[in-house]
Design an enzyme around this catalytic site. Structure first.
Site, PDB file in Angstrom:
ATOM      1  CB  CYS A  45      43.385  41.496  49.678  1.00  0.00           C
ATOM      2  SG  CYS A  45      42.373  40.644  48.429  1.00  0.00           S
ATOM      3  CG  HIS A  46      40.769  45.965  46.473  1.00  0.00           C
ATOM      4  ND1 HIS A  46      42.103  45.814  45.828  1.00  0.00           N
ATOM      5  CD2 HIS A  46      40.361  47.341  46.428  1.00  0.00           C
ATOM      6  CE1 HIS A  46      42.412  47.257  45.719  1.00  0.00           C
ATOM      7  NE2 HIS A  46      41.452  47.852  45.840  1.00  0.00           N
ATOM      8  CB  THR A  47      38.803  40.312  49.815  1.00  0.00           C
ATOM      9  OG1 THR A  47      38.863  39.803  48.524  1.00  0.00           O
ATOM     10  CG2 THR A  47      37.634  39.451  50.597  1.00  0.00           C
ATOM     11  CG  HIS A  67      42.802  37.676  53.306  1.00  0.00           C
ATOM     12  ND1 HIS A  67      42.382  39.047  53.142  1.00  0.00           N
ATOM     13  CD2 HIS A  67      42.910  37.400  51.804  1.00  0.00           C
ATOM     14  CE1 HIS A  67      42.066  39.294  52.260  1.00  0.00           C
ATOM     15  NE2 HIS A  67      42.386  38.343  50.993  1.00  0.00           N
ATOM     16  CD  GLU A  68      47.755  39.645  49.269  1.00  0.00           C
ATOM     17  OE1 GLU A  68      46.791  39.526  48.747  1.00  0.00           O
ATOM     18  OE2 GLU A  68      48.668  40.435  49.201  1.00  0.00           O
ATOM     19  CB  CYS A  97      41.355  19.143  56.075  1.00  0.00           C
ATOM     20  SG  CYS A  97      40.334  17.729  54.966  1.00  0.00           S
ATOM     21  CB  CYS A 100      36.928  17.216  53.747  1.00  0.00           C
ATOM     22  SG  CYS A 100      37.618  18.256  52.455  1.00  0.00           S
ATOM     23  CB  CYS A 103      40.739  17.571  50.553  1.00  0.00           C
ATOM     24  SG  CYS A 103      40.984  19.141  51.421  1.00  0.00           S
ATOM     25  CB  CYS A 111      39.421  22.550  52.372  1.00  0.00           C
ATOM     26  SG  CYS A 111      39.554  21.617  54.011  1.00  0.00           S
ATOM     27  NE  ARG A 115      34.414  29.253  53.285  1.00  0.00           N
ATOM     28  CZ  ARG A 115      33.652  30.184  53.874  1.00  0.00           C
ATOM     29  NH1 ARG A 115      33.324  30.351  55.109  1.00  0.00           N
ATOM     30  NH2 ARG A 115      33.257  31.205  52.945  1.00  0.00           N
ATOM     31  CB  CYS A 175      45.166  36.704  48.995  1.00  0.00           C
ATOM     32  SG  CYS A 175      43.627  36.836  48.152  1.00  0.00           S
ATOM     33  NE  ARG A 370      47.266  42.423  47.338  1.00  0.00           N
ATOM     34  CZ  ARG A 370      46.123  42.414  46.860  1.00  0.00           C
ATOM     35  NH1 ARG A 370      45.721  43.653  46.384  1.00  0.00           N
ATOM     36  NH2 ARG A 370      45.368  41.461  46.694  1.00  0.00           N
TER      37      ARG A 370
HETATM   38  P1  NAD Z   1      41.905  46.493  42.610  1.00  0.00           P
HETATM   39  O1  NAD Z   1      40.663  47.383  43.161  1.00  0.00           O
HETATM   40  O2  NAD Z   1      43.174  46.804  42.794  1.00  0.00           O
HETATM   41  O3  NAD Z   1      41.506  46.356  40.824  1.00  0.00           O
HETATM   42  C1  NAD Z   1      40.129  46.555  40.443  1.00  0.00           C
HETATM   43  C2  NAD Z   1      40.626  47.317  39.007  1.00  0.00           C
HETATM   44  O4  NAD Z   1      39.434  47.393  38.312  1.00  0.00           O
HETATM   45  C3  NAD Z   1      41.175  48.946  39.061  1.00  0.00           C
HETATM   46  O5  NAD Z   1      42.208  48.863  38.238  1.00  0.00           O
HETATM   47  C4  NAD Z   1      39.913  49.559  38.714  1.00  0.00           C
HETATM   48  O6  NAD Z   1      40.173  50.834  38.031  1.00  0.00           O
HETATM   49  C5  NAD Z   1      39.004  48.608  37.907  1.00  0.00           C
HETATM   50  N1  NAD Z   1      37.739  48.923  37.380  1.00  0.00           N
HETATM   51  C6  NAD Z   1      36.856  49.271  38.390  1.00  0.00           C
HETATM   52  N2  NAD Z   1      35.551  49.365  37.754  1.00  0.00           N
HETATM   53  C7  NAD Z   1      35.631  49.148  36.424  1.00  0.00           C
HETATM   54  C8  NAD Z   1      34.877  49.002  35.341  1.00  0.00           C
HETATM   55  N3  NAD Z   1      33.694  48.984  35.445  1.00  0.00           N
HETATM   56  N4  NAD Z   1      35.539  48.407  34.126  1.00  0.00           N
HETATM   57  C9  NAD Z   1      36.619  48.160  34.045  1.00  0.00           C
HETATM   58  N5  NAD Z   1      37.730  48.542  35.215  1.00  0.00           N
HETATM   59  C10 NAD Z   1      37.020  48.570  36.148  1.00  0.00           C
HETATM   60  O7  NAD Z   1      41.378  45.102  43.180  1.00  0.00           O
HETATM   61  P2  NAD Z   1      42.142  43.783  43.371  1.00  0.00           P
HETATM   62  O8  NAD Z   1      43.202  43.655  44.689  1.00  0.00           O
HETATM   63  O9  NAD Z   1      42.886  43.466  41.993  1.00  0.00           O
HETATM   64  O10 NAD Z   1      40.982  42.792  43.550  1.00  0.00           O
HETATM   65  C11 NAD Z   1      39.778  42.606  42.322  1.00  0.00           C
HETATM   66  C12 NAD Z   1      38.975  41.874  42.900  1.00  0.00           C
HETATM   67  O11 NAD Z   1      39.117  40.370  43.282  1.00  0.00           O
HETATM   68  C13 NAD Z   1      38.432  42.259  44.239  1.00  0.00           C
HETATM   69  O12 NAD Z   1      36.802  41.993  44.173  1.00  0.00           O
HETATM   70  C14 NAD Z   1      38.728  41.341  45.286  1.00  0.00           C
HETATM   71  O13 NAD Z   1      37.820  40.973  46.290  1.00  0.00           O
HETATM   72  C15 NAD Z   1      38.566  40.103  44.222  1.00  0.00           C
HETATM   73  N6  NAD Z   1      39.646  38.855  44.872  1.00  0.00           N
HETATM   74  C16 NAD Z   1      39.147  37.418  44.545  1.00  0.00           C
HETATM   75  C17 NAD Z   1      39.767  36.488  45.023  1.00  0.00           C
HETATM   76  C18 NAD Z   1      39.387  35.072  44.742  1.00  0.00           C
HETATM   77  O14 NAD Z   1      39.825  34.050  45.297  1.00  0.00           O
HETATM   78  N7  NAD Z   1      38.180  34.722  43.936  1.00  0.00           N
HETATM   79  C19 NAD Z   1      41.239  36.515  45.719  1.00  0.00           C
HETATM   80  C20 NAD Z   1      41.724  37.754  45.484  1.00  0.00           C
HETATM   81  C21 NAD Z   1      40.786  38.900  45.325  1.00  0.00           C
HETATM   82  N1  AHE Z   2      32.297  36.381  52.206  1.00  0.00           N
HETATM   83  C1  AHE Z   2      32.044  36.561  50.789  1.00  0.00           C
HETATM   84  C2  AHE Z   2      32.839  35.901  49.877  1.00  0.00           C
HETATM   85  C3  AHE Z   2      34.063  36.221  49.914  1.00  0.00           C
HETATM   86  C4  AHE Z   2      34.953  35.419  48.837  1.00  0.00           C
HETATM   87  O1  AHE Z   2      34.246  34.998  47.547  1.00  0.00           O
HETATM   88  N2  AHE Z   2      36.068  34.888  48.982  1.00  0.00           N
HETATM   89  C5  AHE Z   2      36.867  34.416  47.885  1.00  0.00           C
HETATM   90  C6  AHE Z   2      38.293  34.982  48.396  1.00  0.00           C
HETATM   91  S1  AHE Z   2      38.619  36.535  48.236  1.00  0.00           S
HETATM   92  C7  AHE Z   2      40.222  36.714  48.747  1.00  0.00           C
HETATM   93  O2  AHE Z   2      40.685  37.870  48.637  1.00  0.00           O
HETATM   94  C8  AHE Z   2      37.020  32.875  48.310  1.00  0.00           C
HETATM   95  O3  AHE Z   2      37.897  32.178  48.200  1.00  0.00           O
HETATM   96  N3  AHE Z   2      35.883  32.518  48.658  1.00  0.00           N
HETATM   97  C9  AHE Z   2      35.860  30.787  48.694  1.00  0.00           C
HETATM   98  C10 AHE Z   2      35.332  30.746  50.327  1.00  0.00           C
HETATM   99  O4  AHE Z   2      35.253  29.556  50.628  1.00  0.00           O
HETATM  100  O5  AHE Z   2      35.075  31.585  51.015  1.00  0.00           O
HETATM  101  C11 AHE Z   2      30.621  36.609  50.674  1.00  0.00           C
HETATM  102  O6  AHE Z   2      30.196  37.581  49.786  1.00  0.00           O
HETATM  103  O7  AHE Z   2      29.579  35.857  51.156  1.00  0.00           O
HETATM  104 ZN    ZN Z   3      42.445  38.698  48.943  1.00  0.00          ZN
END
Ligand code: NAD
Ligand code: AHE
Ligand code: ZN
Length: 375
Positions: A45-47, A67-68, A97, A100, A103, A111, A115, A175, A370
């Site tokens: 994943c990109h994270t 994580h996936e 859990c 907490c 939850c 949760c 954490r 994820c 992916r």
């Molecule tokens: P990805 O890199 O596959 O997708 C990002 C897309 O954005 C690409 O298609 C890219 O061309 C496009 N892009 C980049 N800059 C841009 C801009 N300025 N304007 C428009 N489009 C643009 O990533 P992904 O795997 O789909 O993940 C996306 C984001 O979500 C990442 O930051 C990841 O860390 C985050 N994420 C968050 C959670 C969460 O729980 N909040 C979970 C999973 C992933």
């Molecule tokens: N550690 C990072 C934050 C990362 C983050 O926001 N993680 C998301 C999931 S990304 C999955 O690909 C999330 O769920 N956050 C809630 C949590 O409890 O971490 C930072 O920037 O500090």
């Molecule tokens: Zn992820």
């Protein structure tokens, strides 16, 4: 192997941005409340790339990222009742859990139980790692560390799933896919007939599109700086496309003009704080809601004129799409088994754990959604 140290292969990140090293890693047995899992498949994943880059304030090295994933329980520690050896499971970076304050609140999927340990790369019991290489500890990551043939996780972080489900596919339900679907279904609660804008058409953005389509959204506008993304995005429900590079005006103005005053819902799926601002500002006055899904680097901050909120726009964020992990990941697996949600369609590449550095290169190329690694 129960009760014994297992030596297996894992990809160790020793330093930010330095190639991961496939090592023989020692994995200690699970302690009370812990589960040791044989990981069979893990996606990237990109994270993972974000933390590896050194921009994550919670990133610690050396560590085992990932994580996936999906696997089979190898052994359990004292007091673990909900899973047993042989169970098919998905490790969940967001624990549940059921006891907490978080939850029990009924207001969040976050949760609080483990954490404080998962954020600093250790296990809750003794604040130590279960991984080592030649006696030197290696940090856990997100409470999952799936770039390893075996990992140890907290029992509150394990979702037991249908043993019939193909692990090489459902690993994605750890994820990206749930995050996008849940951002729409749980966080935004998109209604039929809504107009939606999705910034970033990677896996997360495409899952948002799929969620919006199933929620009955009418216009699903995809926005990406890579126009090649539209072809694939159509299959996930995107029915209009805008490339910001084709316009002189700021992208929020382009979307406002296209939609008679703005969209009902927008989603930022990139991790870029200026796009987060655009995503908020392209929302309709009075009610438009923007959901931040992308993860931005340490030090980055969001901004807008408060007037945007005074006039009714709402700014939200989502972690794992608001899904309660242990309860709802098995439900998502069933939805996949009943062909109600896509999973296979997000998998563009398959490789082995030994090829992980090549897989990370691919992730940055733009043709990869992916990549699933077999361990
Ligand atoms: P990805 O890199 O596959 O997708 C990002 C897309 O954005 C690409 O298609 C890219 O061309 C496009 N892009 C980049 N800059 C841009 C801009 N300025 N304007 C428009 N489009 C643009 O990533 P992904 O795997 O789909 O993940 C996306 C984001 O979500 C990442 O930051 C990841 O860390 C985050 N994420 C968050 C959670 C969460 O729980 N909040 C979970 C999973 C992933
Ligand atoms: N550690 C990072 C934050 C990362 C983050 O926001 N993680 C998301 C999931 S990304 C999955 O690909 C999330 O769920 N956050 C809630 C949590 O409890 O971490 C930072 O920037 O500090
Ligand atoms: Zn992820």
């Amino acid at each position: 192997t129960q009760g014994q140290v297992i030596t297996c292969k894992a990809a160790v990140a020793y330093e930010p941005n330095k190639p991961l090293v496939i090592e023989n890693v020692q994995v200690a047995p699970p302690q009370a409340g812990e589960v040791r899992i044989k990981i069979l498949f893990t996606a990237l994943c990109h994270t993972d790339a974000y933390t590896w880059s050194g921009k994550d304030p919670e990133g610690l090295f050396p560590c085992i990222l990932g994580h996936e994933a999906a696997g089979v329980v190898e052994s359990v520690g004292e007091g673990v009742t909900e899973v047993q050896p042989g169970d098919h499971v998905i490790p969940c970076y967001q624990a549940e859990c059921r006891e907490c304050k978080f939850c029990k609140s009924g207001k969040t999927n976050l949760c609080g139980k483990v954490r404080s340990a998962t954020g600093v790369g250790v296990m809750m019991n003794d604040r130590k790692s279960r991984f080592s290489v030649n006696g030197k500890p290696i940090y856990h990551f997100m409470g999952t560390s799936t770039f390893s043939q075996y990992t140890v996780v907290h029992d509150v972080s394990v979702a037991k799933i249908d043993p019939q489900a193909p692990l090489e596919k459902v690993c994605l339900l750890g994820c990206g896919v749930p995050t996008g679907l849940g951002a729409v279904w749980n966080t935004a609660k998109v209604e039929p007939g809504s107009n939606v804008a999705i910034f970033g058409l990677g896996t997360v953005g495409l899952a948002v599109a799929e969620g919006a389509k199933t929620a009955g959204a009418t216009r699903i506008i995809g926005i990406d700086i890579d126009s090649k993304k539209y072809e694939t995005a159509k299959k996930f429900g995107v029915n209009e496309f805008v490339n910001p590079k084709d316009h002189q005006k700021p992208i929020q103005e382009v979307i406002v003009d296209l939609t008679d005053g703005g969209v009902d819902y927008s989603f930022e799926c990139i991790g870029n704080v200026s796009v987060m601002r655009a995503a908020l500002e392209c929302c309709h006055k009075g009610w438009g809601t923007s959901v931040i899904v992308g993860v931005a680097a340490s030090g980055q901050e969001i901004s807008t004129r408060p007037f945007q909120l005074v006039t009714g726009r709402v700014w939200k964020g989502t972690a794992f799409g608001g899904f309660k992990s242990r309860t709802q990941v098995p439900w998502l697996v069933e939805k996949y088994m009943n062909k109600e949600i896509k999973v296979d369609e997000y998998i563009t590449h398959n490789m082995t754990l030994g090829e992980i550095n090549k897989a990370f290169d691919l992730l940055h190329e733009g043709t990869c959604l992916r990549c699933v690694l077999s361990t």
